[in-house]
Scaffold this active site. Structure first.
Site, PDB file in Angstrom:
ATOM      1  N   ASP A  90       0.703  -1.092   0.012  1.00  0.00           N
ATOM      2  CA  ASP A  90       0.047   0.044  -0.003  1.00  0.00           C
ATOM      3  C   ASP A  90       0.995   1.329  -0.112  1.00  0.00           C
ATOM      4  O   ASP A  90       1.166   1.892   0.900  1.00  0.00           O
ATOM      5  CB  ASP A  90      -0.818   0.062   1.202  1.00  0.00           C
ATOM      6  CG  ASP A  90      -2.129   0.996   1.040  1.00  0.00           C
ATOM      7  OD1 ASP A  90      -2.242   1.809   0.130  1.00  0.00           O
ATOM      8  OD2 ASP A  90      -2.894   0.834   1.997  1.00  0.00           O
TER       9      ASP A  90
ATOM     10  N   CYS B   3       0.309   4.718   1.716  1.00  0.00           N
ATOM     11  CA  CYS B   3      -0.693   4.640   2.804  1.00  0.00           C
ATOM     12  C   CYS B   3      -0.410   5.838   3.937  1.00  0.00           C
ATOM     13  O   CYS B   3       0.799   6.052   4.068  1.00  0.00           O
ATOM     14  CB  CYS B   3      -0.790   3.339   3.462  1.00  0.00           C
ATOM     15  SG  CYS B   3      -2.007   3.062   4.758  1.00  0.00           S
TER      16      CYS B   3
ATOM     17  N   HIS C 294      -8.073   0.564   7.063  1.00  0.00           N
ATOM     18  CA  HIS C 294      -8.416   1.706   6.534  1.00  0.00           C
ATOM     19  C   HIS C 294      -9.709   2.159   7.392  1.00  0.00           C
ATOM     20  O   HIS C 294     -10.660   1.591   7.341  1.00  0.00           O
ATOM     21  CB  HIS C 294      -8.255   1.776   5.059  1.00  0.00           C
ATOM     22  CG  HIS C 294      -7.137   1.247   4.447  1.00  0.00           C
ATOM     23  ND1 HIS C 294      -6.982   1.251   3.209  1.00  0.00           N
ATOM     24  CD2 HIS C 294      -5.794   1.713   4.910  1.00  0.00           C
ATOM     25  CE1 HIS C 294      -5.583   0.712   2.683  1.00  0.00           C
ATOM     26  NE2 HIS C 294      -5.138   1.176   4.181  1.00  0.00           N
TER      27      HIS C 294
ATOM     28  N   HIS D 257      -7.608   7.690   6.698  1.00  0.00           N
ATOM     29  CA  HIS D 257      -6.429   6.798   6.629  1.00  0.00           C
ATOM     30  C   HIS D 257      -6.802   5.725   5.365  1.00  0.00           C
ATOM     31  O   HIS D 257      -7.693   4.820   5.601  1.00  0.00           O
ATOM     32  CB  HIS D 257      -6.404   5.818   8.058  1.00  0.00           C
ATOM     33  CG  HIS D 257      -5.274   4.781   7.901  1.00  0.00           C
ATOM     34  ND1 HIS D 257      -5.364   3.780   8.299  1.00  0.00           N
ATOM     35  CD2 HIS D 257      -4.120   4.834   7.490  1.00  0.00           C
ATOM     36  CE1 HIS D 257      -4.374   2.837   8.215  1.00  0.00           C
ATOM     37  NE2 HIS D 257      -3.562   3.641   7.531  1.00  0.00           N
TER      38      HIS D 257
ATOM     39  N   GLY E 100      -4.860   5.954  16.548  1.00  0.00           N
ATOM     40  CA  GLY E 100      -5.024   4.871  17.602  1.00  0.00           C
ATOM     41  C   GLY E 100      -5.999   3.859  16.939  1.00  0.00           C
ATOM     42  O   GLY E 100      -6.307   3.761  15.708  1.00  0.00           O
TER      43      GLY E 100
ATOM     44  N   MET F 155     -10.061   2.367  17.060  1.00  0.00           N
ATOM     45  CA  MET F 155     -11.120   3.021  16.941  1.00  0.00           C
ATOM     46  C   MET F 155     -11.995   3.158  18.258  1.00  0.00           C
ATOM     47  O   MET F 155     -12.985   3.845  18.297  1.00  0.00           O
ATOM     48  CB  MET F 155     -12.182   2.352  15.921  1.00  0.00           C
ATOM     49  CG  MET F 155     -12.693   0.980  16.335  1.00  0.00           C
ATOM     50  SD  MET F 155     -13.302   0.189  15.037  1.00  0.00           S
ATOM     51  CE  MET F 155     -13.595  -1.532  15.363  1.00  0.00           C
TER      52      MET F 155
ATOM     53  N   SER G 135      -6.386   9.293  19.244  1.00  0.00           N
ATOM     54  CA  SER G 135      -5.604   9.441  18.174  1.00  0.00           C
ATOM     55  C   SER G 135      -4.769  10.546  18.390  1.00  0.00           C
ATOM     56  O   SER G 135      -5.164  11.325  19.295  1.00  0.00           O
ATOM     57  CB  SER G 135      -5.972   9.686  16.690  1.00  0.00           C
ATOM     58  OG  SER G 135      -6.770   8.430  16.435  1.00  0.00           O
TER      59      SER G 135
ATOM     60  N   HIS H  56       3.635   5.616  13.476  1.00  0.00           N
ATOM     61  CA  HIS H  56       2.423   5.871  12.608  1.00  0.00           C
ATOM     62  C   HIS H  56       1.133   5.316  13.026  1.00  0.00           C
ATOM     63  O   HIS H  56       0.014   5.775  12.190  1.00  0.00           O
ATOM     64  CB  HIS H  56       2.594   4.978  11.111  1.00  0.00           C
ATOM     65  CG  HIS H  56       2.217   3.637  11.082  1.00  0.00           C
ATOM     66  ND1 HIS H  56       2.648   2.790  12.090  1.00  0.00           N
ATOM     67  CD2 HIS H  56       1.530   3.165  10.061  1.00  0.00           C
ATOM     68  CE1 HIS H  56       2.079   1.589  11.978  1.00  0.00           C
ATOM     69  NE2 HIS H  56       1.257   1.828  10.866  1.00  0.00           N
TER      70      HIS H  56
END
Lengths: 141, 484
Positions: free
Chosen positions: B98, B101, B207, B238, B382, B384, B388, B407
């Site tokens: 990816d 990404c 993602h 993302h 981070g 869900m 983050s 990341h």
């Protein structure tokens, strides 16, 4: 589940160890493992055939190319490979695969379980131990 | 200490070294706390991957790993390696399938406490506007071969030229959304085919698009510079280069496997296939990889535009009232030619960041003028269910990690274990009870991506904050999520 492959823990992706009595059987069992990763359930309609021919430098490259081809047909051509017949692998200076993929077109991708980005070369090594061929395959998810 | 048969020598509280042994060309360096070591490497091969990367021809200083390190393929995820431009190699294993990404953060004028009752409708509208899931397609019209090639050359500039963004968006995207040496002719027809109808699609796996609320501010001055305030609604996106990028990586792995043989490289993992950067094979991969990176920037740009449309519809607000504004877009799967100080000498190197974010310091010429006093924004999503972060790059990152940071949180559980742990639970309701609304194509993705499948991102961020590699600016918590 096919006893010729076994999923093993991999933190980010999906890893599977596959075996086969012949190289051809190893490829068929690998395709079966790919189906288990990608598809929600087994499909039985295999009334359309596609002939596939691949040529690579090594058996590992051939296996990666073969599985990536199944994946490309599924996600981009919306064509589901249900079974495989007439598989032939020839190893000379280069290695070749000819195979007939049996399956059918699908209208959407809703029945797919996971998007396999690609089949990787990580830890892949096709080896013969005793009477069987073995390899590990890591699918990038 | 010995972990998975590999010696780790403590350098500082959060820095560990794998001594150079055997045919390693450099030692390994891992940024991680002792507490995290205990949990991070069980049933994991990522430390071995740090060792493997240390075998790359022309690698400089260290094979580096960030605290979100986990088992990938080729490089560990969270891996950084700089290779000498003159005698070093480039490897797709240090970029991944990816390509580019990455993550982008946009702010809005909305205050969460005034619109919290609308989040569920907003999530539904976002899910309706942005294609998600396996092979997601059709966000915008199917593009011609010529148009896709334009995207590969222009990156997110293409979106702006097609009314899918503003010049401001270009300014606040890493590399201004375009790697100039990209060559669409180095990209195969099959890769182009895989990109035709995937512009503006999120995809599946890890993602996501997240609606977050600013939960904590650590650095008021920098947060204010970024337009961030406590209680504000922000958006994190993302995703990457979708099928086009996967195909570019696959195509060039074959080329570089042959090249590795041709140049006589002995590598511990086939996925580390590589070629000298200046060789034809290396240059071809670099050109194609840059083209795929441009596709990814354009993809995130189009998704942001679709997200903005959803916000405007749900809140019936004008563009200026909503003030939907890009803070920054960073990539975390890429190889870039940069200049770094090595042994008191400025050298050009190819910095591979595989699951690692560029973290350039204040004063850097490679970041927007607006960030000259603060340093480059570093976006660290981070899981869900928790947090983050936004942080900034520092001079210490330039000195120690080739200007790189973590990341994300990094996975701690395999997908299989996550599915087992999710059995019998209703994760959607659990998240809803925490005030987080989620929509996804399938429940399996939610289960695989459940919060406990990841390390605690706060621990990851703290390691780099305490080491001075990045400095925390603000923390977000999710209130709405769409996934594949």
């Amino acid at each position: 589940m096919n006893p010729n492959y076994k999923f093993i823990d991999h933190t980010a992706d999906i890893a599977v160890e596959v075996q086969g009595r012949t190289i051809e059987e190893l490829f068929l069992n690998s395709a079966d493992a790919w189906r288990t990763v990608a598809l929600e359930k087994n499909d039985l309609i295999d009334n359309v055939g596609i002939t596939l021919y691949l040529e690579c430098e090594t058996l590992e490259q051939l296996l990666v190319s073969f599985l990536n081809e199944l994946n490309f047909l599924l996600i981009n051509k919306k064509w589901l490979t249900v079974s495989i017949s007439k598989i032939e692998i020839i190893q000379k200076d280069r290695v070749t695969l000819s195979v007939v993929l049996l399956g059918h077109p699908i209208s959407d991708l809703h029945s797919l379980k996971a998007e396999i980005k690609s089949v990787t070369y990580h830890q892949m090594s096709i080896e013969k131990k005793a009477d069987n061929y073995f390899t590990r395959i890591v699918f990038d998810i | 200490m010995i972990v998975n048969g590999i010696e780790l020598v403590k350098v500082r509280d959060n820095v560990w070294e794998i001594p150079k042994t055997g045919s390693m060309k450099v030692p390994g360096r891992i940024y991680i706390s002792e507490k995290m070591i205990e949990k991070s490497f069980e049933h994991e091969d990522s430390l071995q991957q740090v060792v493997n990367v240390a075998h790359l021809p022309g690698i400089e200083k260290y094979s580096i790993a960030m605290p979100d390190i986990h088992w990938g393929y080729g490089f560990p995820i969270g891996g950084v390696a700089a290779t000498n431009l003159d005698h070093g190699v480039i490897s797709p294993g240090g970029v991944g399938y990816d390509i580019n990404c990455g993550v982008r953060l946009a702010t809005t004028s909305l205050e969460y406490n005034k619109i919290s009752h609308r989040i569920e409708s907003l999530v539904s509208k976002l899910f309706e506007n942005i294609p998600t899931g396996v092979g997601a397609s059709g966000a915008i019209k199917k593009l011609s071969n010529k148009e896709i090639k334009r995207i590969l050359q222009k990156g997110s500039v293409w979106a702006v030229e097609n009314d899918l963004g503003s010049p401001n968006d270009i300014e606040f995207t890493e590399e201004a959304g375009t790697l100039k040496n990209a060559d669409s002719e180095a990209v195969s027809e099959r890769a182009l085919e895989r990109g035709y109808d995937q512009v503006g699609t999120l995809g599946s796996g890890n993602h996501f698009l997240e609606v977050d609320v600013v939960d904590e501010i650590y650095d008021e001055t920098t947060a204010s510079l970024f337009g961030i305030f406590k209680g504000q609604v922000v958006v994190l996106i993302h995703t990457g280069s979708r099928g086009l990028g996967y195909q570019v990586c696959d195509d060039y792995l074959k080329v570089l496997l042959s090249a590795s043989k041709k140049y006589g490289f002995t590598l511990p993992d086939k996925q580390l296939a590589c070629a000298p950067i200046k060789s034809q094979e290396g240059q071809d991969y670099l050109s194609a990889m840059q083209a795929a990176a441009n596709f990814a920037w354009n993809n995130r740009q189009v998704i942001m535009h679709l997200a903005k449309k959803a916000f405007k519809e749900i809140f019936s607000m004008s563009e200026s009232e909503l003030a939907f504004s890009l803070v920054y877009d960073v990539c975390h799967n890429i190889a870039k030619i940069e200049e770094h100080k090595i042994d008191d000498e400025m050298k050009k190197v190819c910095v591979h960041r595989k699951g690692a974010t560029r973290a350039f310091p204040p004063g850097s010429n490679s970041i927007p003028v607006k960030f000259k006093s603060s340093g480059q924004p570093v976006l660290i999503p981070g899981d869900m269910g928790r947090y983050s972060y936004i942080a900034v790059g520092t001079q210490k990152a330039m000195e120690e990690t080739f200007g790189s940071s973590c990341h994300g949180a990094g996975r701690s559980l395999s997908r299989r274990k996550a599915l087992t742990n999710a059995k019998g639970r209703d994760l959607v309701s659990e998240l809803r009870n925490k005030g987080i609304f989620i929509q996804a194509r399938g429940y399996k993705t939610i289960a695989e991506e459940m919060p406990s499948a990841y390390k605690d991102v706060s621990e990851v961020v703290e390691v780099l904050h305490n080491e001075g590699i990045t400095k925390k600016v603000a923390r977000f918590r999710p209130v709405g999520v769409i996934k594949g």
